[in-house]
Design an enzyme around this catalytic site. Structure first.
Site, PDB file in Angstrom:
ATOM      1  CE  LYS A  91     -51.904 -12.862 104.288  1.00 33.25           C
ATOM      2  NZ  LYS A  91     -51.972 -14.099 105.084  1.00 33.25           N
ATOM      3  CG  ASP A  95     -49.290 -15.633 103.559  1.00 34.15           C
ATOM      4  OD1 ASP A  95     -49.147 -14.470 103.996  1.00 34.15           O
ATOM      5  OD2 ASP A  95     -50.345 -16.271 103.670  1.00 34.15           O
ATOM      6  NE  ARG A 117     -43.947 -18.567 110.205  1.00 33.76           N
ATOM      7  CZ  ARG A 117     -44.819 -19.564 110.192  1.00 33.76           C
ATOM      8  NH1 ARG A 117     -44.384 -20.817 110.081  1.00 33.76           N
ATOM      9  NH2 ARG A 117     -46.108 -19.336 110.296  1.00 33.76           N
TER      10      ARG A 117
END
Length: 475
Positions: free
Chosen positions: A253, A323, A327
């Site tokens: 990130k 990233d 999920r």
């Protein structure tokens, strides 16, 4: 957190500070000029006499008063009094017995503040709420005590989850979170099982292992069981993402605001809080709470873009971006819930996408389900608790966005509609089980808190779900 003495009474004992409520259009309290106080929602005015401080809190127009009106108003009054050093506060609810629960919730939620880890001398002086007296009429005393007790349970557990949620990544790893869950479950009607990395490998949890592989702090799967129903009652499964810190892994990130990724565990803490409260409230149903937890780091063993991961039920994931890790761990947990417990419904909570924040901001969570009765139940619960949700589509066409040529699915799709595409990804592992996905990325923490909260973790999803469960979830 300090213990609070809750006392529902018809009159005060001692000399507590007092919070009263004011409806627009009513005669102003003596000595209060109209230029200083108009009764708008959560507006306050302080009255003083020799023996007592009284905060008058506005409720706005009478015909617009809802449960959340009292929740926020009580919180506004408590925060003002705590700034003055109060420890003993009375809520005058003689005219609002139907809203005792929300008002008590608001007061207790507002009493929490994350103080950090500086020296005591550096902290701003603030009162600690030690006693909360709730004033009602004699004929409402018994019912009000039940409502207040339940609200105290829910709000206190919410505050505990907020406190854990505000811990930084170096103080809350997956293993520490698992230990916290075990410790908090002691003395409650809960059983806890924890899968370490060896157990995860043995049982085929390839998603959780992959995401946690780059960190020196190994992943965990925490499973809590609450059996408040009969043996024949099919359980409801709750699944919550608990990434204790998310750097993005190899797909790292940007540095700006990466510190906020300590709150990427709030879906898991919502599930933990719901399970703890269900046990304390003795809800007459069976619940299973599953919390997959990992730290997503770019270490030498980290999983990579292009990797293919095999999940708990044999489905495969093509990794295009590390990233999009939440999920992947959710896939394992949802599959485990479906295969092991055959639940009547799966409710899943995660800080999953920035896209939902772009769509809904910080006032509502995205709710994705094809189950209309479940949708309506949670919309109603959101209005009652102030934890608002907005129904979003999870139709089959969104699943096309994650179709892969080399695996069952790929872990990212097109940017257009990405919150819906991501919801369709996690729904894949629920298969035919009724499924609700809550994307709480915009509501799990706040930098601009409402009147009954402080900055930091909010505990979103706990009160929402308990309200829906207590009302009788249509499953």
């Amino acid at each position: 957190m300090p213990l609070l003495k809750l006392d529902v009474r018809t009159s005060t004992i001692g000399s507590p500070d007092l919070i009263t409520f004011f409806v627009k259009g009513s005669p102003l309290p003596a000595g209060v000029p109209a230029s200083e106080f108009d009764g708008a929602p959560c507006s306050t005015v302080l009255l003083r006499d020799r023996n007592q401080r009284t905060f008058v809190v506005g409720l706005g127009d009478k015909d617009k008063i809802e449960p959340d009106t009292l929740r926020r108003a009580a919180g506004a009054g408590i925060k003002q009094l705590l700034k003055l050093g109060s420890t003993d506060v009375a809520l005058d609810l003689t005219a609002y017995a139907d809203h005792v629960g929300p008002a008590v919730e608001g007061a207790i939620l507002a009493s929490y503040k994350f103080e950090g880890f500086g020296k005591d001398a550096d902290k701003k002086k603030r009162g600690v709420l030690a006693r909360l007296q709730v004033l009602v009429r004699e004929n409402e005393l018994i019912a009000s005590r039940v409502r207040a007790r339940d609200a105290e349970i829910i709000a206190t557990i919410s505050n505990t989850m907020r406190s854990i949620g505000n811990l930084p990544g170096n103080m809350l790893t997956p293993a520490i979170l698992a230990a916290q869950a075990q410790e908090l479950s002691q003395g409650r009607a809960l059983t806890v099982k924890v899968w370490n990395e060896r157990h995860l490998a043995r049982d085929g949890f390839g998603g959780i292992l992959a995401v946690g592989r780059g960190s020196v702090n190994p992943p965990r799967l925490i499973v809590l069981e609450y059996r408040g129903g009969t043996k024949r009652d099919t359980p409801i499964a709750l699944v919550g993402k608990a990434v204790t810190f998310d750097t993005g892994g190899i797909s790292i990130k940007p540095g700006a605001q990466m510190d906020e990724m300590k709150w990427d565990k709030m879906g898991g803490l919502a599930v933990l809080g719901i399970m703890l409260a269900a046990a304390d409230l003795k809800l007459p149903l069976n619940l299973i709470g599953l919390i997959p937890s990992a730290e997503n780091m770019p270490g030498p063993d980290a999983y990579r873009p292009g990797d293919i991961i095999t999940t708990r039920d044999g489905k495969t994931i093509e990794v295009l971006n590390t990233d999009a890790e939440g999920r992947i761990i959710l896939a394992d947990a949802i599959a485990h819930a479906r295969l092991t417990y055959k639940p009547s419904a799966i409710l899943e909570y995660s800080t999953l996408t920035g896209a939902v924040v772009m769509a809904l901001g910080h006032h509502r969570a995205g709710m994705f389900t094809a189950e209309l009765k479940l949708r309506d139940a949670f919309v109603a619960a959101g209005k009652a608790t102030g934890e608002l949700v907005w129904s979003m589509p999870v139709d089959e066409e969104y699943k096309e966005g994650v179709q892969s040529e080399v695996a069952t699915v790929k872990n990212i799709g097109p940017r257009e509609g990405s919150a819906c595409v991501s919801a369709s990804f996690v729904k894949t592992w629920a298969e035919e089980t009724p499924f609700v996905h809550f994307d709480i990325a915009g509501t799990a923490w706040t930098t601009k808190p409402p009147t009954h909260l402080e900055a930091g973790a909010t505990g979103f999803g706990i009160r929402l779900t308990l309200q829906a469960l207590r009302a009788g979830l249509p499953v």
